[in-house]
Design a protein around this motif. Structure first.
Motif, PDB file in Angstrom:
ATOM      1  N   HIS A 192      26.816   7.501 138.886  1.00  0.00           N
ATOM      2  CA  HIS A 192      28.115   7.303 139.531  1.00  0.00           C
ATOM      3  C   HIS A 192      28.322   8.395 140.565  1.00  0.00           C
ATOM      4  O   HIS A 192      28.167   9.572 140.263  1.00  0.00           O
ATOM      5  CB  HIS A 192      29.257   7.348 138.507  1.00  0.00           C
ATOM      6  CG  HIS A 192      29.140   6.331 137.421  1.00  0.00           C
ATOM      7  ND1 HIS A 192      29.418   4.998 137.610  1.00  0.00           N
ATOM      8  CD2 HIS A 192      28.763   6.459 136.121  1.00  0.00           C
ATOM      9  CE1 HIS A 192      29.233   4.347 136.473  1.00  0.00           C
ATOM     10  NE2 HIS A 192      28.821   5.207 135.553  1.00  0.00           N
TER      11      HIS A 192
ATOM     12  N   HIS B 217      39.997   8.099 139.966  1.00  0.00           N
ATOM     13  CA  HIS B 217      38.574   7.747 139.997  1.00  0.00           C
ATOM     14  C   HIS B 217      37.865   8.151 138.700  1.00  0.00           C
ATOM     15  O   HIS B 217      36.957   7.449 138.243  1.00  0.00           O
ATOM     16  CB  HIS B 217      37.886   8.430 141.190  1.00  0.00           C
ATOM     17  CG  HIS B 217      38.088   7.725 142.496  1.00  0.00           C
ATOM     18  ND1 HIS B 217      39.274   7.810 143.199  1.00  0.00           N
ATOM     19  CD2 HIS B 217      37.270   6.923 143.237  1.00  0.00           C
ATOM     20  CE1 HIS B 217      39.175   7.101 144.313  1.00  0.00           C
ATOM     21  NE2 HIS B 217      37.971   6.556 144.357  1.00  0.00           N
TER      22      HIS B 217
ATOM     23  N   ASP C 201      44.440  11.314 143.206  1.00  0.00           N
ATOM     24  CA  ASP C 201      43.429  10.298 143.560  1.00  0.00           C
ATOM     25  C   ASP C 201      42.116  10.557 142.821  1.00  0.00           C
ATOM     26  O   ASP C 201      41.449   9.615 142.372  1.00  0.00           O
ATOM     27  CB  ASP C 201      43.175  10.319 145.081  1.00  0.00           C
ATOM     28  CG  ASP C 201      44.395   9.878 145.869  1.00  0.00           C
ATOM     29  OD1 ASP C 201      45.225   9.145 145.302  1.00  0.00           O
ATOM     30  OD2 ASP C 201      44.523  10.279 147.043  1.00  0.00           O
TER      31      ASP C 201
ATOM     32  N   VAL D 137      37.643  10.135 148.760  1.00  0.00           N
ATOM     33  CA  VAL D 137      38.867  10.737 148.220  1.00  0.00           C
ATOM     34  C   VAL D 137      39.231  11.900 149.129  1.00  0.00           C
ATOM     35  O   VAL D 137      38.425  12.802 149.351  1.00  0.00           O
ATOM     36  CB  VAL D 137      38.642  11.242 146.777  1.00  0.00           C
ATOM     37  CG1 VAL D 137      39.928  11.880 146.237  1.00  0.00           C
ATOM     38  CG2 VAL D 137      38.189  10.111 145.878  1.00  0.00           C
TER      39      VAL D 137
ATOM     40  N   ILE E 258      31.153   9.831 143.409  1.00  0.00           N
ATOM     41  CA  ILE E 258      32.476   9.801 144.041  1.00  0.00           C
ATOM     42  C   ILE E 258      32.376  10.620 145.320  1.00  0.00           C
ATOM     43  O   ILE E 258      31.965  11.780 145.303  1.00  0.00           O
ATOM     44  CB  ILE E 258      33.550  10.411 143.112  1.00  0.00           C
ATOM     45  CG1 ILE E 258      33.673   9.602 141.822  1.00  0.00           C
ATOM     46  CG2 ILE E 258      34.901  10.468 143.820  1.00  0.00           C
ATOM     47  CD1 ILE E 258      34.583  10.231 140.788  1.00  0.00           C
TER      48      ILE E 258
END
Length: 487
Positions: free
Chosen positions: A113, A158, A154, A142, A115
């Protein structure tokens, strides 16, 4: 199993600043110059009700050889493989760089994953960089400001679903077992346990082999090492269970610190931060391992570092590294012990252990010495035994009589441990010579088996006043008055 988040990106995008905000402490060193962080630093992160492990990493650079940058990159890639989630940071004010694009491609392949975070995004000047981040193909960025705390809501949004998934997986994988209790109803000793591991700091001059030693203890290349002096900058803490030959283990937290040079040589602001970080690790530690280089032991700076640990009241173990390349071991060991006793009398009896961080020889002796030093550091002596000992010491060598008035030592008790602290009630404590205090401290070490640990001895005065003086007359007067009233 909690969620593990690795913060990655090229140098100077603000990874350590965000790490410090997430853990709520200034754990990682922060400076304007790029490349400050070199090792992996772990901390317990918080965002609202979310708890997770966060890893601060070295800046990703385009180097794959055995240079310092190449070794730093391999360590960061290892953190990517370890983590559940990677937070890939770019600098929104600078915009995308070719290095960002290259590492985005690597993360797409290696991380489960990712971000994307556009840091330093406060104000209109960052708008172009945030829009440019979409080109990386990692989804919507973000918008963050690690320095000012913007965008944390934010980031929480996530992370929350990923944390829930990790928690569900942990519940499914956890075996259902009963906890065995000992006779007192407790699973572990209250002194050293998984909840309260033994805190050990490894300190010394640059290039003594501190990081190599810790890597050998934990059995993996967790800390950045190399022939260059001064690689370590942060005081990195690592949790481990150090196994013993009997099959048990001791929970520990070991702090790897930056090499400490003479104060006059420390000019750069960054090195000053590194040294102060190491000094803070000494203050938090319970046992300090002073690591020396066998080729040049007991340099002036080594003595200063050992003295610092003693003044801070820490238990001290002296370890001499690079023993594998020493040829005349017996003569060298004899010289080392003689130098130790002569140069560090305040640590008389502290363990002196020879080790090789490269081969691992002597590590079991080092572990035993650390546990022994910790045990002595926590020792408590019964008051009755102390006063019997004090009487014998006074008979053997009475205290001096300054200006013809003998100092009377009346009573002694232990008021604290960690390190052991004692109070002696006496007359004229201000006139007691330092030599007699040393006589008492050395006697405590020898008789009550407290080698090496700092001992704090305080002399407290009662003067010549008798606390019961006058009480009889006062009570007699009150009784006479009472009897007269009744008559």
């Amino acid at each position: 199993m909690s969620l593990t988040l690795a913060i990655v990106g090229r140098p100077n995008v603000g990874k350590s600043t965000l790490f410090n905000r997430l853990v709520g402490k200034r754990l990682a060193l922060v400076d304007d110059q790029p490349g400050v962080t070199r090792d992996l630093r772990e901390g317990e992160g918080r965002l609202g009700d979310l708890r997770f492990t966060v890893i601060d990493t070295a800046g990703l650079e385009d180097a794959t050889d055995d240079s310092l940058e190449g070794r730093m990159r391999r360590l960061t890639e290892r953190a990517v493989d370890m983590a559940d989630v990677c937070l890939f940071m770019i600098d929104a004010r600078t915009g995308l760089t070719p290095t960002d694009e290259m590492f985005a491609e690597i993360l797409r392949k290696r991380s489960k994953h990712v971000i994307l975070a556009a840091n330093k995004a406060e104000g209109n000047a960052a708008d172009a960089g945030v829009l440019e981040a979409y080109n990386l193909g990692l989804g919507e960025p973000v918008r963050l400001s690690g320095e000012h705390g913007e965008g944390m809501t934010d980031l929480y949004a996530h992370l929350m679903p990923l944390a829930d998934a990790a928690e569900e997986q942990a519940v499914d994988e956890t075996p259902q077992t009963d906890i065995e209790l000992d006779e007192d109803g407790e699973g572990e000793s209250p002194l050293i346990s998984a909840a309260k591991p033994l805190q050990v700091a490894v300190v010394g001059r640059p290039n003594a082999g501190k990081s190599t030693l810790i890597n050998k203890i934990i059995g993996e290349e967790r800390l950045l090492t190399g022939p260059e002096a001064g690689i370590t900058r942060d005081a990195i803490s690592l949790r481990l269970d150090w196994a013993d030959p009997d099959g048990g283990s001791t929970p520990m937290r070991i702090f790897d610190t930056a090499g400490m040079r003479k104060k006059a040589k420390v000019q750069e602001k960054l090195e000053k931060l590194s040294v102060s970080d190491g000094l803070r690790a000494v203050k938090f530690a319970e046992v300090v391992v002073v690591l020396l280089d066998a080729a040049i032991p007991f340099e002036q700076q080594d003595l200063r570092i050992a003295d610092l640990a003693e003044r801070e009241g820490r238990a001290v173990v002296v370890a001499v590294n690079k023993w594998d390349i020493e040829e005349d071991k017996q003569d060298k060991l004899r010289d080392l012990k003689e130098s130790f006793e002569r140069l560090l009398p305040q640590l008389r009896g502290a363990p002196l252990i020879t080790v090789s961080a490269k081969t691992g020889r002597g590590l079991e002796r080092l572990r035993a010495a650390i546990l022994r030093a910790h045990d002595v550091w926590n020792r408590r002596v019964p008051t009755a035994a102390l006063n019997r000992w004090l009487t014998a010491m006074l008979e053997q060598h009475p205290p001096p009589a300054p200006q013809g008035r003998r100092i009377k030592l009346r009573y002694m008790t232990q008021v604290k441990t960690r390190p052991p602290g004692f109070v002696v009630m006496c007359s004229h404590p201000d006139k007691m010579p330092e030599s007699y205090s040393r006589y008492l401290v050395n006697g405590l070490r020898e008789v009550f088996d407290m080698p090496g640990t700092p001992i704090r001895l305080t002399l407290r005065g009662q003067g010549d006043k008798n606390p019961y003086k006058g009480r009889r007359k006062k009570n007699a007067g009150a009784l006479a008055k009472h009897l007269k009233g009744r008559a």
